[in-house]
Design a protein around this motif. Structure first.
Motif, mmCIF file in Angstrom:
data_model
loop_
_atom_site.group_PDB
_atom_site.id
_atom_site.type_symbol
_atom_site.label_atom_id
_atom_site.label_comp_id
_atom_site.label_asym_id
_atom_site.label_seq_id
_atom_site.Cartn_x
_atom_site.Cartn_y
_atom_site.Cartn_z
ATOM 1 N N UNK A 74 0.835 -1.204 0.000
ATOM 2 C CA UNK A 74 0.000 0.000 0.000
ATOM 3 C C UNK A 74 0.869 1.252 0.000
ATOM 4 N N UNK A 75 1.947 1.232 0.759
ATOM 5 C CA UNK A 75 2.855 2.381 0.778
ATOM 6 C C UNK A 75 3.598 2.525 -0.545
ATOM 7 N N UNK A 76 3.908 1.396 -1.207
ATOM 8 C CA UNK A 76 4.534 1.445 -2.529
ATOM 9 C C UNK A 76 3.614 2.187 -3.504
ATOM 10 N N UNK A 103 -8.238 -3.709 -6.048
ATOM 11 C CA UNK A 103 -7.474 -4.264 -4.928
ATOM 12 C C UNK A 103 -7.636 -3.410 -3.672
ATOM 13 N N UNK A 104 -7.724 -2.110 -3.849
ATOM 14 C CA UNK A 104 -7.882 -1.225 -2.692
ATOM 15 C C UNK A 104 -9.252 -1.379 -2.043
ATOM 16 N N UNK A 105 -10.224 -1.775 -2.822
ATOM 17 C CA UNK A 105 -11.562 -1.969 -2.274
ATOM 18 C C UNK A 105 -11.558 -3.030 -1.182
ATOM 19 N N UNK A 156 -4.473 -0.154 10.975
ATOM 20 C CA UNK A 156 -4.730 1.273 10.709
ATOM 21 C C UNK A 156 -3.674 1.888 9.792
ATOM 22 N N UNK A 157 -2.451 1.388 9.820
ATOM 23 C CA UNK A 157 -1.409 1.943 8.954
ATOM 24 C C UNK A 157 -1.664 1.577 7.489
ATOM 25 N N UNK A 158 -2.155 0.377 7.262
ATOM 26 C CA UNK A 158 -2.521 -0.016 5.900
ATOM 27 C C UNK A 158 -3.717 0.806 5.414
ATOM 28 N N UNK A 159 -4.668 1.068 6.302
ATOM 29 C CA UNK A 159 -5.816 1.901 5.937
ATOM 30 C C UNK A 159 -5.371 3.309 5.543
ATOM 31 N N UNK A 160 -4.418 3.852 6.287
ATOM 32 C CA UNK A 160 -3.919 5.199 5.982
ATOM 33 C C UNK A 160 -3.230 5.217 4.626
ATOM 34 N N UNK A 161 -2.411 4.197 4.348
ATOM 35 C CA UNK A 161 -1.722 4.128 3.055
ATOM 36 C C UNK A 161 -2.725 3.975 1.916
ATOM 37 N N UNK A 162 -3.750 3.146 2.107
ATOM 38 C CA UNK A 162 -4.782 2.970 1.068
ATOM 39 C C UNK A 162 -5.569 4.262 0.859
ATOM 40 N N UNK A 218 -4.402 7.235 1.324
ATOM 41 C CA UNK A 218 -3.496 8.128 0.597
ATOM 42 C C UNK A 218 -3.535 7.864 -0.892
ATOM 43 N N UNK A 219 -3.568 6.582 -1.261
ATOM 44 C CA UNK A 219 -3.658 6.231 -2.686
ATOM 45 C C UNK A 219 -4.969 6.754 -3.265
ATOM 46 N N UNK A 220 -6.059 6.562 -2.546
ATOM 47 C CA UNK A 220 -7.359 7.025 -3.043
ATOM 48 C C UNK A 220 -7.392 8.542 -3.204
ATOM 49 N N UNK A 221 -6.853 9.260 -2.233
ATOM 50 C CA UNK A 221 -6.822 10.715 -2.337
ATOM 51 C C UNK A 221 -5.922 11.187 -3.474
ATOM 52 N N UNK A 222 -4.804 10.509 -3.671
ATOM 53 C CA UNK A 222 -3.904 10.875 -4.761
ATOM 54 C C UNK A 222 -4.542 10.624 -6.119
ATOM 55 N N UNK A 223 -5.277 9.533 -6.249
ATOM 56 C CA UNK A 223 -5.982 9.264 -7.510
ATOM 57 C C UNK A 223 -7.032 10.350 -7.745
ATOM 58 N N UNK A 224 -7.719 10.752 -6.695
ATOM 59 C CA UNK A 224 -8.721 11.811 -6.832
ATOM 60 C C UNK A 224 -8.091 13.133 -7.238
ATOM 61 N N UNK A 225 -6.903 13.406 -6.741
ATOM 62 C CA UNK A 225 -6.226 14.665 -7.099
ATOM 63 C C UNK A 225 -5.746 14.655 -8.549
ATOM 64 N N UNK A 226 -5.372 13.482 -9.062
ATOM 65 C CA UNK A 226 -4.932 13.390 -10.453
ATOM 66 C C UNK A 226 -6.113 13.586 -11.389
ATOM 67 N N UNK A 227 -7.303 13.155 -10.959
ATOM 68 C CA UNK A 227 -8.500 13.336 -11.787
ATOM 69 C C UNK A 227 -8.703 14.804 -12.049
#
Length: 103
Positions: free
Chosen positions: A50-52, A76-78, A86-92, A94-103
């Motif tokens: 998730x951090x990768x 996969x994130x779903x 909780x650390x995996x949730x935070x990393x996931x 982050x990925x979701x927010x980053x994808x939203x920002x790229x949109x």
């Protein structure tokens, strides 16, 4: 999981963009990490995967590579977002927010 952790650290280096510039846009790397995330969601491997994915958004070339594979990553994130770690949730998240920002 130590190998994925080293890949994650390599994503923070500017030369990591070279691996995502080809016509495949880093597909072999993303397709190796995403199944590993699904295999061990609550363990250390899931956290490193998730951090990768979150670190791929540091540089623009890497960002567009993961955005190109967003459907594959989002499936996969779903499943990974339901983890108890909780650390995996935070990393996931982050990925979701980053994808939203790229949109």
């Amino acid at each position: 999981f130590p190998v994925v952790d080293l890949w994650r650290l390599f994503n923070t280096h500017p030369m990591s963009s070279d691996y995502f510039k080809n016509s495949d846009r880093g597909a072999p790397f993303i397709t190796q990490v995403v199944p590993a995330l699904s295999a061990d969601i609550s363990g250390p491997l899931g956290l490193c995967c998730a951090r990768y994915l979150a670190n791929l958004f540091i540089y623009q070339t890497n960002r567009y590579a993961i955005f190109d594979k967003r459907d594959y990553v989002l499936k996969a994130l779903e499943a990974a977002i339901a983890t108890t770690n909780k650390h995996t949730k935070i990393a996931c998240t982050s990925v979701l927010l980053n994808i939203a920002m790229v949109l």
